[in-house]
Enzyme design. Structure first.
Site, mmCIF file in Angstrom:
data_model
loop_
_atom_site.group_PDB
_atom_site.id
_atom_site.type_symbol
_atom_site.label_atom_id
_atom_site.label_comp_id
_atom_site.label_asym_id
_atom_site.label_seq_id
_atom_site.Cartn_x
_atom_site.Cartn_y
_atom_site.Cartn_z
ATOM 1 N N ASP A 16 -19.752 -48.919 8.480
ATOM 2 C CA ASP A 16 -18.633 -48.133 7.972
ATOM 3 C C ASP A 16 -17.602 -49.099 7.380
ATOM 4 O O ASP A 16 -17.632 -50.309 7.647
ATOM 5 C CB ASP A 16 -18.044 -47.331 9.137
ATOM 6 C CG ASP A 16 -16.766 -46.618 8.780
ATOM 7 O OD1 ASP A 16 -16.730 -45.953 7.732
ATOM 8 O OD2 ASP A 16 -15.793 -46.728 9.555
ATOM 9 N N ASP A 18 -13.634 -48.140 6.457
ATOM 10 C CA ASP A 18 -12.279 -47.962 6.992
ATOM 11 C C ASP A 18 -12.286 -47.911 8.516
ATOM 12 O O ASP A 18 -13.034 -47.139 9.122
ATOM 13 C CB ASP A 18 -11.668 -46.671 6.450
ATOM 14 C CG ASP A 18 -11.402 -46.734 4.961
ATOM 15 O OD1 ASP A 18 -10.362 -47.285 4.575
ATOM 16 O OD2 ASP A 18 -12.252 -46.252 4.186
ATOM 17 N N ASP A 194 -16.143 -46.162 13.427
ATOM 18 C CA ASP A 194 -14.971 -45.980 14.284
ATOM 19 C C ASP A 194 -14.526 -44.531 14.423
ATOM 20 O O ASP A 194 -13.566 -44.251 15.133
ATOM 21 C CB ASP A 194 -13.790 -46.777 13.716
ATOM 22 C CG ASP A 194 -13.199 -46.103 12.486
ATOM 23 O OD1 ASP A 194 -13.961 -45.812 11.536
ATOM 24 O OD2 ASP A 194 -11.989 -45.836 12.485
#
Length: 240
Positions: A16, A18, A194
């Site tokens: 991922d 961000d 996240d």
């Protein structure tokens, strides 16, 4: 520190963006790529014989802007668009359009909460309230009356945002698609993210015999994860 249970010759790294590679910023365009990150990612790509990908909610063009020439493959908008190799065209799903009145009402509501914003995507949109948390209840009230499934969408909570996403599209399916392509094919996926939207990627990686991690469950924050990536790029933390 977490140890990868196999060697780089058997691994593929799918990450991922961000909140994982870069810290969360007040707005999507305000993120900063930390010093040293691109060098670490380039070393990892070389170490993995190219098997490095970004799987993100952002459009592919934004990853090209922030990490030019670094990932071998990119899946954007959770897999709506996939570029499996640097020299290949983007595979774009044919997906439903967001009804115009949903877009208009979202924009009107965002104007009433300065700091809130609407991020438009090719197949969906994101209602951001990070800079004005009091807008959350208004956004939820607005979206709760939309017949999303009958229009081919579903609503997904994200970090300080509500995302309207196409049905049948998620990061787990994007990971599976990339893992079927060279140089990922035949390797074991390592995925990290996240957010709630990253849980599909974690699940898919583990089902394929690899590993998946979430911030803050497995790493306290993105900075700690980047230090771990740096160690991997230096050859530390790999199994046999």
């Amino acid at each position: 520190m977490i140890q990868v249970p196999f060697s780089p010759s058997r691994a593929a790294l799918l990450l991922d963006f961000d909140g994982t590679l870069v810290d969360i910023a007040p707005t999507p365009e305000a993120v900063r790529v930390p010093d040293g990150l691109t060098a670490d990612l380039q070393r990892l790509r070389d170490m993995l014989d190219g098997a490095l990908a970004i799987i993100t909610g952002r459009p592919i063009a934004q990853i090209d802007h922030f990490l030019p020439g670094i990932p071998y493959a990119v899946a954007g908008e959770h897999g709506v668009a996939v570029r499996p190799a640097p020299d290949q065209d983007v595979r774009q799903r044919v997906l439903p359009l967001v009804p115009a009145d949903w877009t208009a009402k979202s924009e009107e509501l965002a104007v009433r909460y300065p700091g809130a914003s609407i991020e438009h995507k090719k197949a969906g949109m994101v209602l951001h309230y990070r800079r004005v948390p009091e807008a959350e209840s208004a956004f939820r009230e607005l979206t709760s009356v939309w017949p999303v499934e009958s229009h081919g969408f579903h609503l997904q909570d994200a970090q300080m945002a509500i995302e309207l996403r196409p049905l049948g599209i998620d990061k787990g399916k994007a990971l599976e698609e990339l893992m079927a392509e060279p140089p990922f094919r035949g390797r074991l996926p390592l995925f990290a993210g996240d957010d709630v939207t990253d849980r599909d990627g974690v699940r898919a990686a583990r089902q394929m015999g690899g590993e998946g991690w979430l911030i803050p469950d497995d790493f306290p924050d993105a900075a700690t994860f980047r230090r771990w990536l740096h160690d991997l790029s230096e050859g530390r933390g790999w199994g046999a």
